[in-house]
Design a protein around this motif. Structure first.
Motif, PDB file in Angstrom:
ATOM      1  N   SER A  89      -8.894  75.878  47.448  1.00 13.91           N
ATOM      2  CA  SER A  89      -8.124  76.976  48.031  1.00 13.91           C
ATOM      3  C   SER A  89      -6.766  76.574  48.576  1.00 13.91           C
ATOM      4  O   SER A  89      -6.028  77.416  49.064  1.00 13.91           O
ATOM      5  CB  SER A  89      -8.913  77.647  49.148  1.00 13.91           C
ATOM      6  N   THR A 152     -14.965  79.530  44.180  1.00 14.96           N
ATOM      7  CA  THR A 152     -13.748  80.147  43.656  1.00 14.96           C
ATOM      8  C   THR A 152     -12.717  80.249  44.763  1.00 14.96           C
ATOM      9  O   THR A 152     -13.066  80.560  45.906  1.00 14.96           O
ATOM     10  CB  THR A 152     -14.033  81.554  43.114  1.00 14.96           C
ATOM     11  N   PRO A 153     -11.447  79.981  44.423  1.00 19.10           N
ATOM     12  CA  PRO A 153     -10.421  80.107  45.455  1.00 19.10           C
ATOM     13  C   PRO A 153     -10.304  81.555  45.942  1.00 19.10           C
ATOM     14  O   PRO A 153     -10.653  82.487  45.226  1.00 19.10           O
ATOM     15  CB  PRO A 153      -9.145  79.657  44.755  1.00 19.10           C
ATOM     16  N   LEU A 154      -9.810  81.711  47.145  1.00 22.94           N
ATOM     17  CA  LEU A 154      -9.807  83.017  47.784  1.00 22.94           C
ATOM     18  C   LEU A 154      -8.740  83.951  47.215  1.00 22.94           C
ATOM     19  O   LEU A 154      -7.612  83.545  46.975  1.00 22.94           O
ATOM     20  CB  LEU A 154      -9.572  82.856  49.292  1.00 22.94           C
ATOM     21  N   VAL A 155      -9.125  85.211  47.005  1.00 18.80           N
ATOM     22  CA  VAL A 155      -8.150  86.225  46.587  1.00 18.80           C
ATOM     23  C   VAL A 155      -7.207  86.486  47.761  1.00 18.80           C
ATOM     24  O   VAL A 155      -7.549  86.188  48.907  1.00 18.80           O
ATOM     25  CB  VAL A 155      -8.847  87.538  46.155  1.00 18.80           C
ATOM     26  N   PRO A 156      -5.997  87.018  47.488  1.00 16.53           N
ATOM     27  CA  PRO A 156      -5.008  87.153  48.563  1.00 16.53           C
ATOM     28  C   PRO A 156      -5.533  87.847  49.815  1.00 16.53           C
ATOM     29  O   PRO A 156      -5.255  87.405  50.934  1.00 16.53           O
ATOM     30  CB  PRO A 156      -3.899  87.980  47.903  1.00 16.53           C
ATOM     31  N   ALA A 157      -6.319  88.927  49.657  1.00 19.56           N
ATOM     32  CA  ALA A 157      -6.732  89.695  50.836  1.00 19.56           C
ATOM     33  C   ALA A 157      -7.612  88.882  51.791  1.00 19.56           C
ATOM     34  O   ALA A 157      -7.658  89.159  52.983  1.00 19.56           O
ATOM     35  CB  ALA A 157      -7.473  90.950  50.409  1.00 19.56           C
ATOM     36  N   LEU A 158      -8.320  87.869  51.267  1.00 19.86           N
ATOM     37  CA  LEU A 158      -9.239  87.107  52.111  1.00 19.86           C
ATOM     38  C   LEU A 158      -8.587  85.900  52.778  1.00 19.86           C
ATOM     39  O   LEU A 158      -9.214  85.222  53.577  1.00 19.86           O
ATOM     40  CB  LEU A 158     -10.439  86.625  51.282  1.00 19.86           C
ATOM     41  N   GLN A 159      -7.318  85.625  52.427  1.00 24.43           N
ATOM     42  CA  GLN A 159      -6.688  84.423  52.976  1.00 24.43           C
ATOM     43  C   GLN A 159      -6.176  84.667  54.380  1.00 24.43           C
ATOM     44  O   GLN A 159      -4.988  84.865  54.609  1.00 24.43           O
ATOM     45  CB  GLN A 159      -5.543  83.978  52.090  1.00 24.43           C
ATOM     46  N   SER A 160      -7.104  84.669  55.327  1.00 27.16           N
ATOM     47  CA  SER A 160      -6.716  84.900  56.705  1.00 27.16           C
ATOM     48  C   SER A 160      -7.764  84.246  57.590  1.00 27.16           C
ATOM     49  O   SER A 160      -8.945  84.248  57.257  1.00 27.16           O
ATOM     50  CB  SER A 160      -6.663  86.401  56.967  1.00 27.16           C
ATOM     51  N   TRP A 229      -8.171  92.557  61.801  1.00 25.37           N
ATOM     52  CA  TRP A 229      -7.897  92.049  60.450  1.00 25.37           C
ATOM     53  C   TRP A 229      -7.506  93.186  59.507  1.00 25.37           C
ATOM     54  O   TRP A 229      -6.547  93.070  58.730  1.00 25.37           O
ATOM     55  CB  TRP A 229      -9.120  91.291  59.925  1.00 25.37           C
ATOM     56  N   ASN A 232      -4.034  94.035  60.060  1.00 24.13           N
ATOM     57  CA  ASN A 232      -3.125  93.022  59.515  1.00 24.13           C
ATOM     58  C   ASN A 232      -3.026  93.068  58.001  1.00 24.13           C
ATOM     59  O   ASN A 232      -1.982  92.772  57.432  1.00 24.13           O
ATOM     60  CB  ASN A 232      -3.611  91.627  59.908  1.00 24.13           C
ATOM     61  N   ALA A 233      -4.134  93.384  57.351  1.00 23.83           N
ATOM     62  CA  ALA A 233      -4.150  93.296  55.892  1.00 23.83           C
ATOM     63  C   ALA A 233      -3.810  94.630  55.236  1.00 23.83           C
ATOM     64  O   ALA A 233      -3.105  94.668  54.240  1.00 23.83           O
ATOM     65  CB  ALA A 233      -5.524  92.826  55.423  1.00 23.83           C
TER      66      ALA A 233
END
Lengths: 300, 561
Positions: A89, A152-160, A229, A232-233
């Motif tokens: 990630s 699996t690397p995190l999708v944009p919405a989960l990168q927090s 969250w 923020n998202a």
């Protein structure tokens, strides 16, 4: 065979199953002893009860030991998974909770871990069978082919970091609700068998204590961090999405329980049923909403 | 009386055994079974005493009075309900009601106030909200009318719509329930916090032996030599960080007193969050904006403009997955560039209270697409060259004397069961350009231009018929677009303040719950009563008593339970 985090979680499942069997043996032996003691028919009962008692404590000790070993495997799995996930990630994610597999594994890890604290504190192992059985079920669902295991690397919405805070506190709260649920079920079962009031009170204490410790964490993680969250998202702190709404429904039910306990007292069986219903709503928030209802929260 | 567990002799109405700590069932504690027929004859003070005896005696303050005795007086006066004591069961409540005789004259407003502040109303309202919320998740909310009609038919839909079930969370009855809960919480908090304030500012009330022995958790220890027992208990309580006051043969001790405020703060926070959320809906707005590089758009509500300087997407090195989307924005306020910031998902820009969120990202094939096509004459397979066109401008092919213009573009061309073409996804899996070919004044022809060779073959043999020209898609590009969500909600700081208060209240209430302990000594025994939510919290009292109790068998839990 390549050793990765899933390897530890397979061991985790085996451990929980063994613990489940030990706790079950303990519980049945214990209930049989209780029956012997309350049945003052023959002089031989005393000896029988003594033998039975020894069996109770033997199985109890084995059960706790196996649970501790299983939890250690779970801990290694969580650490390993954290490393794996952080590696793909590009940022350090302190807790692997990015998909259904990881959240289930985390949940199955926290329930017995927190349960062990209650076991020590309240000197009772009656809940063990239910708790480890539940953890076993969760880790088996996670390890089954139904749930993808890949890192699996995190999708944009989960990168927090809110992801970590939100899931961590919500699931710790829910794990405590699991302990409360187990105590409530055992209490209802024992009440039906006509157990002594002191034993029921002890179980009620455990239920209430677990809810009392879990409810603030559940509120913090689910309601407060979840809302912050979402703000923020997505730019909205609350949207009546089915997952949000069901989380609120679970929160409502536990709130009713806390008020009802003040109003009706701790001996009222309705309170115990509220803990059971509250827990079912919590589980529905997780699985029911994912598979039966649709919404934005389709991550896991 | 003997303890059922360890057989030690205990005082008759103990709730716990002083030797082993086992709970002794209180089968025959509520002895006042008489329903006095001449209740009207007994005096005011007698009635107050009788009601006091019936109340739970926990001194918990949940009824809104500091002590049980005060509530009893209020009940007799009609200022408090006969069912106001949370520690009594239905039977006891009926006894109190019977004891009061004729219902005392209570004004209508006092009755309303009593109802508004009741826990029963709170339970009912939360239950109603729960049920309505469940219904709201079973039916998708705020969807298009047609999707409901397809699902349930027009008649049922009209009923559902009339009952606002398709917009349940904004329906008058849902908002009404929330408002009622708000009022209930507020009234309850006013009543409760008055008691909290007194409990925190005044010294603890003194209680008689009788009152102490009726407390939720109490213990009586027979004393052999009573000389310094009270001092020893006091020392131990102080060691346990209790604040102790001693007067005569009595001790009052408390710790974590601030925990009493937890419920009040929690309830105030809920009112704050709900009220600001409700007010926020009148002042907030939300919109969506598609932006391209170099574009400037105006945010009328915020009174400023925003220019899109740069937008890009990044993928993970380890996998073909999107890592994040970025847009660099410049805020132009009063024709001055005041702020330049790069936003990404989860990291919005906020200016004048207006936030701009990175919501989506993609290639704008429809407005900003550039395509290169190759034209081939079907008759002899002659290559007539390649031509550039875009979604705005047509191109003329001199050799064939037709004009090609853009109709639409599918990035992932597919066919459904009825052989109708549709765009399956936003990924560039099977790009297809739909073109209009215009020759002079003839009716226009339409044609698909494919990029994949297998698709070209399929198109020639099965779809195109006997078209005179074949057009192939040989190159394409598009400007990226950024999808921005714009949101403004002035209530957010108040909601967050409410959250902070909520967490503080929750932790005070559940992690810092107050313990109140009363110790009274008489000739032969020491009585300890505690007001704590859990019997385990009473262990502080048990521990204190260790110091005065003769050494007995160690309190032991069998492994069994």
């Amino acid at each position: 065979m390549q050793i990765d985090s899933t390897f530890f979680f397979y061991f985790n499942a085996v451990g929980y199953f063994a613990a489940f069997i030990c706790y079950l043996m303990h519980l049945t032996a214990r209930e049989r002893t209780a029956d012997l003691v309350t049945e003052p028919s023959a002089a031989a009962v005393g000896v029988k009860a003594d033998v039975s008692m020894r069996r109770v404590s033997q199985w109890g000790r084995r059960a706790s030991l196996v649970t501790v070993v299983a939890v250690v495997f779970g801990t290694l799995g969580m650490i390993w998974r954290t490393v794996e996930l952080s590696r793909v990630s590009d940022w350090f994610i302190p807790l692997p909770v990015s998909n259904t597999y990881e959240t289930l594994a985390f949940f199955a890890w926290t329930i017995p871990l927190l349960y062990l604290i209650f076991e020590r504190r309240y000197k009772t192992q009656a809940l063990g069978a239910l708790v480890t059985g539940l953890a076993f079920l969760l880790i088996v669902i996670a390890s089954s082919p139904l749930v993808p295991h890949e890192v699996t690397p995190l999708v944009p919405a989960l990168q927090s970091y809110w992801l970590v805070a939100h899931v961590f506190f919500t699931l710790i709260g829910e794990a405590l609700f699991s302990v409360a649920f187990a105590a409530a079920i055992i209490k209802l079962w024992r009440a039906k068998r006509g157990a002594a009031a002191a034993s029921l009170h002890r179980l009620e204490d455990i239920s209430y204590r677990a809810v009392a410790v879990g409810f603030p964490l559940f509120t913090l993680g689910g309601l407060v961090f979840g809302a912050i969250w979402a703000q923020n998202a997505w730019g909205r702190y609350w949207g009546w999405d089915p997952k949000e709404t069901w989380m609120l429904i679970s929160w409502f039910i536990y709130a009713i329980y806390l008020h009802a306990r003040v109003r009706w007292g701790r001996d009222d069986e309705r309170g115990t049923w509220l803990i059971v219903i509250g827990y079912l709503a919590t589980i529905f928030t997780w699985f029911g909403v994912n598979y039966l209802l649709s919404g934005l929260h389709s991550y896991g | 009386m003997n303890c059922p567990q360890c057989q030690a002799t205990v005082l008759d109405d103990s709730h716990f055994c002083h030797q082993c700590g086992a709970e002794i069932s209180k089968a025959a504690t509520n002895t006042t079974d008489t329903l006095p027929s001449q209740t009207l004859d007994i005096s005011y003070l007698q009635r107050v005493d009788a009601v006091t005896a019936l109340l739970a005696g926990k001194q918990c303050g949940a009824c809104g009075y500091d002590t049980c005795a005060e509530n009893a007086e209020a009940i007799v006066k009609g200022q408090s309900g006969y069912d106001s004591c949370v520690g009594t069961d239905e039977k006891t409540r009926h006894q109190i009601k019977a004891l009061l005789g004729l219902p005392p004259q209570v004004s209508f407003w006092q009755q309303v106030w009593r109802w508004l502040t009741s826990v029963r109303l709170a339970i009912g309202l939360i239950l109603a909200l729960t049920v309505v919320s469940v219904v709201g998740t079973l039916l998708p909310q705020n969807a298009q009318p047609m999707s409901y009609i397809e699902q349930m038919g027009p008649d049922l839909y009209l009923l559902v719509h009339a009952l606002q079930i398709d917009n349940l969370f904004q329906s008058w009855y849902f908002l009404g329930l929330l408002l009622a809960l708000l009022v209930n919480t507020l009234c309850c908090t006013i009543k409760r916090s008055r008691v909290s304030f007194r409990l925190l500012t005044r010294p603890m009330p003194e209680h008689t032996i009788e009152e102490v022995r009726r407390m939720d958790h109490h213990l009586s220890v027979p004393l052999a030599e009573a000389s310094d027992a009270l001092d020893r208990v006091q020392d131990d309580l102080i060691q346990q960080r209790f604040r102790v006051t001693k007067s005569g043969g009595m001790l009052q001790a408390y710790k974590r007193r601030a925990g009493r405020l937890g419920v009040d703060l929690l309830h105030i926070s809920l009112v704050l969050v709900l009220a600001s959320a409700a007010l926020g809906t009148f002042y907030s707005y939300e919109s969506f904006q598609v932006g391209h590089q170099g574009e400037t758009f105006e945010l009328a509500e915020g009174g400023f403009s925003v220019r899109v300087d740069k937008l890009w997407s990044e993928s993970y090195a380890s996998a073909a997955r999107v890592k994040d989307w970025y847009t660099t924005l410049t805020v132009i306020d009063n024709q001055e560039e005041t702020l330049t910031q790069t936003i990404e998902v989860n990291h919005p820009l906020t200016y004048n209270g207006v936030s701009i969120y990175q919501a989506s990202y993609g290639s704008d094939w429809w407005e900003q697409g550039h395509y290169t096509v190759q034209v081939i004459r079907s008759a002899d397979g002659a290559d007539l060259g390649t031509y550039d066109l875009d979604s705005q401008n047509a191109v003329y092919v001199p050799e064939a004397q037709f004009t090609m213009s853009y109709v639409t573009f599918f990035s992932d061309f597919s066919l459904d069961d009825d052989m109708r073409s549709y765009n399956r996804s936003g990924a560039l899996n099977n790009p297809a350009l739909y073109l209009r070919l215009q020759v002079g004044d003839e009716p226009p022809q339409e044609a698909w231009a494919f990029s994949r060779t297998d698709m070209r073959g399929l198109y020639q043999t099965h779809m195109a018929g006997d078209a005179a020209y074949q057009v192939n898609l040989v190159g394409m590009s598009a400007e990226p677009y950024t999808g921005l969500r714009i949101a403004y909600n002035p209530a957010i700081p108040y909601i967050y303040a409410g959250f902070g208060l909520m967490v503080l209240g929750l932790f005070l209430n559940f992690y810092w719950s107050p313990r109140w302990v009363w110790v009274v000594i008489d000739g032969q025994s020491l009585h300890l009563g505690a007001n704590a939510r859990l019997s385990e919290q009473f262990e502080v009292g048990l521990r204190a008593l260790e110091t005065v109790r003769p050494p007995a068998q160690e309190r032991e839990f069998s492994h069994a339970d």
